[in-house]
Design a protein around this motif. Structure first.
Motif, short mmCIF file in Angstrom:
data_model
loop_
_atom_site.label_atom_id
_atom_site.label_comp_id
_atom_site.label_asym_id
_atom_site.label_seq_id
_atom_site.Cartn_x
_atom_site.Cartn_y
_atom_site.Cartn_z
N SER A 50 0.84 -1.21 0.00
CA SER A 50 0.00 0.00 0.00
C SER A 50 0.87 1.25 0.00
O SER A 50 0.55 2.24 -0.67
CB SER A 50 -0.91 0.02 1.23
OG SER A 50 -1.82 -1.05 1.18
N SER A 51 1.99 1.19 0.73
CA SER A 51 2.91 2.34 0.75
C SER A 51 3.45 2.60 -0.64
O SER A 51 3.55 3.76 -1.07
CB SER A 51 4.08 2.05 1.70
OG SER A 51 3.61 1.70 2.97
N LEU A 52 3.78 1.53 -1.36
CA LEU A 52 4.31 1.69 -2.72
C LEU A 52 3.26 2.31 -3.65
O LEU A 52 3.57 3.23 -4.41
CB LEU A 52 4.77 0.33 -3.26
CG LEU A 52 5.23 0.31 -4.72
CD1 LEU A 52 6.43 1.25 -4.93
CD2 LEU A 52 5.59 -1.11 -5.17
N LEU A 53 2.02 1.83 -3.59
CA LEU A 53 0.97 2.41 -4.45
C LEU A 53 0.79 3.90 -4.17
O LEU A 53 0.64 4.70 -5.10
CB LEU A 53 -0.38 1.70 -4.24
CG LEU A 53 -0.61 0.32 -4.82
CD1 LEU A 53 -2.11 0.05 -4.92
CD2 LEU A 53 0.04 0.14 -6.17
N ALA A 54 0.82 4.25 -2.89
CA ALA A 54 0.65 5.67 -2.52
C ALA A 54 1.76 6.53 -3.14
O ALA A 54 1.51 7.64 -3.61
CB ALA A 54 0.64 5.81 -1.01
N LEU A 55 2.97 5.99 -3.18
CA LEU A 55 4.08 6.74 -3.79
C LEU A 55 3.91 6.84 -5.30
O LEU A 55 4.07 7.92 -5.89
CB LEU A 55 5.43 6.06 -3.49
CG LEU A 55 5.89 6.05 -2.05
CD1 LEU A 55 7.21 5.30 -1.94
CD2 LEU A 55 6.04 7.47 -1.52
N LEU A 56 3.59 5.70 -5.93
CA LEU A 56 3.48 5.68 -7.40
C LEU A 56 2.37 6.61 -7.88
O LEU A 56 2.47 7.22 -8.94
CB LEU A 56 3.20 4.25 -7.90
CG LEU A 56 4.29 3.22 -7.60
CD1 LEU A 56 3.85 1.84 -8.10
CD2 LEU A 56 5.63 3.61 -8.22
N ALA A 57 1.30 6.73 -7.07
CA ALA A 57 0.18 7.59 -7.44
C ALA A 57 0.40 9.05 -7.04
O ALA A 57 -0.44 9.90 -7.33
CB ALA A 57 -1.10 7.06 -6.79
N LEU A 59 0.39 10.16 -4.02
CA LEU A 59 -0.38 10.50 -2.81
C LEU A 59 0.58 10.76 -1.65
O LEU A 59 0.24 11.41 -0.68
CB LEU A 59 -1.34 9.37 -2.44
CG LEU A 59 -2.38 9.00 -3.50
CD1 LEU A 59 -3.05 7.69 -3.16
CD2 LEU A 59 -3.42 10.11 -3.60
N ASP A 60 1.77 10.20 -1.78
CA ASP A 60 2.81 10.37 -0.77
C ASP A 60 4.11 10.61 -1.53
O ASP A 60 4.19 10.33 -2.73
CB ASP A 60 2.88 9.08 0.09
CG ASP A 60 3.73 9.26 1.33
OD1 ASP A 60 4.11 10.41 1.65
OD2 ASP A 60 4.02 8.24 1.98
N VAL A 61 5.12 11.12 -0.85
CA VAL A 61 6.39 11.39 -1.53
C VAL A 61 7.48 10.46 -1.01
O VAL A 61 7.52 10.15 0.18
CB VAL A 61 6.83 12.87 -1.37
CG1 VAL A 61 5.93 13.78 -2.18
CG2 VAL A 61 6.84 13.30 0.08
N PRO A 62 8.36 9.99 -1.91
CA PRO A 62 9.42 9.09 -1.48
C PRO A 62 10.48 9.83 -0.66
O PRO A 62 10.63 11.04 -0.78
CB PRO A 62 10.00 8.57 -2.79
CG PRO A 62 9.68 9.62 -3.80
CD PRO A 62 8.40 10.26 -3.36
N ARG A 82 0.14 17.71 -7.79
CA ARG A 82 0.06 16.26 -8.04
C ARG A 82 -1.41 15.84 -8.19
O ARG A 82 -1.75 15.05 -9.06
CB ARG A 82 0.73 15.47 -6.91
CG ARG A 82 2.23 15.68 -6.82
CD ARG A 82 2.93 14.59 -6.00
NE ARG A 82 2.40 14.44 -4.65
CZ ARG A 82 2.79 15.13 -3.58
NH1 ARG A 82 3.75 16.03 -3.70
NH2 ARG A 82 2.26 14.92 -2.40
N ALA A 83 -2.27 16.41 -7.35
CA ALA A 83 -3.70 16.09 -7.44
C ALA A 83 -4.26 16.56 -8.78
O ALA A 83 -5.07 15.86 -9.41
CB ALA A 83 -4.45 16.75 -6.29
N ALA A 84 -3.83 17.71 -9.24
CA ALA A 84 -4.30 18.24 -10.53
C ALA A 84 -3.84 17.33 -11.67
O ALA A 84 -4.59 17.08 -12.62
CB ALA A 84 -3.79 19.66 -10.73
#
Ligand SMILES: Nc1ncnc2c1ncn2[C@@H]1O[C@H](COP(=O)(O)OP(=O)(O)OP(=O)(O)O)[C@@H](O)[C@H]1O
Ligand SMILES: [Mg+2]
Length: 229
Positions: A50-57, A59-62, A82-84
């Motif tokens: 889930s952490s990886l998906l959040a980064l790829l999308a 939603l979170d920053v590495p 990023r949302a835009a």
């Protein structure tokens, strides 16, 4: 301009600190997902899927490394930017569904459409169709609290399908569903891939789903390795 990759992630690391402890969730992770590819990601609970998906999308920053999402380098974009970039391009079905409690099932789906620029009457009609597709016509007026886990999951799927995204991330999309409903959802995901070339990145424990994907990667010790299961 055509983009060869939907996602390119280079040398990604994610560390989190809780108290005095620093925990490394992902380390030196590389991933390239081709446009139109269907990728399954598997791994034990807590391995960082889930952490990886959040980064790829975005939603979170590495903590380190670079991620290019649909041709756009996410570094240097703030949360709003990023949302835009995601809006209308990227769909996300979260493990926790993330439905808005004050809104009915239909309104949750309508909101995604309206945010992407669809006028309200058209959004209402399309939301009804999308909910019918996941078998929820009779529950369209219910709020998330009035729905079972599997029903909430189907609302989240209808919402993700709403804007016909170029790229869809789904975290355990069949995790709470009975076999028949799960199979319908899988059909719907792959139909979107076939009809619109939607790239699918699916975290799953479901062997049937993983087997239908073009590639299956396993998250082990913070990195992705080929899965031969
Ligand atoms: N913000 C955070 N602070 C501290 N630890 C975190 C944070 N986010 C995630 N973790 C930890 O990182 C690890 C990976 O979590 P993640 O949710 O990505 O796992 P997962 O592979 O999706 O697991 P599951 O299959 O159970 O959903 C877990 O051990 C989790 O406790
Ligand atoms: Mg998870």
């Amino acid at each position: 301009m055509s983009i060869p990759y939907a996602i390119q992630a280079n040398n990604i690391a994610k560390t989190v600190t809780s108290g005095h402890q620093t925990l490394t969730i992902l380390e030196a992770l590389d991933l390239a997902v081709a446009v139109g590819e269907r990728l399954a990601i598997v791994g034990t609970s807590g391995s960082g899927k889930s952490s990886l998906l959040a980064l790829l999308a975005g939603l979170d920053v590495p903590s380190a490394g670079t991620i290019t999402l649909l041709g756009r380098d996410l570094a240097g974009l703030d949360e709003d930017a990023r949302a835009a970039w995601r809006a209308g391009r990227v769909g996300f079905v979260f493990q926790s569904f993330q439905l808005l409690d004050g809104l009915s099932a239909q309104e949750n789906v309508m909101l995604a459409l309206e945010l992407a620029g669809t006028a309200r009457p058209a959004a209402r009609e399309r939301a009804a169709t999308l909910l019918a597709d996941v078998g929820l016509t009779a529950r369209a007026g219910h709020t998330p609290r009035q729905l079972s886990g599997g029903e909430q999951q189907r609302v989240a799927l209808a919402r993700a399908f709403a804007c016909q995204p170029d790229l869809l991330f789904a975290d355990e999309p069949t995790g709470n569903l009975d076999r028949a409903t799960g199979e319908q959802v899988i059909e719907r995901l792959f139909a979107m891939n076939t009809a619109h070339g939607t790239t699918l990145v699916l975290v799953t424990h479901d062997d049937t789903l993983a087997a239908r994907c073009d590639r299956c990667l396993r998250l082990v010790d913070g990195r992705l390795v080929a899965d031969h299961a």
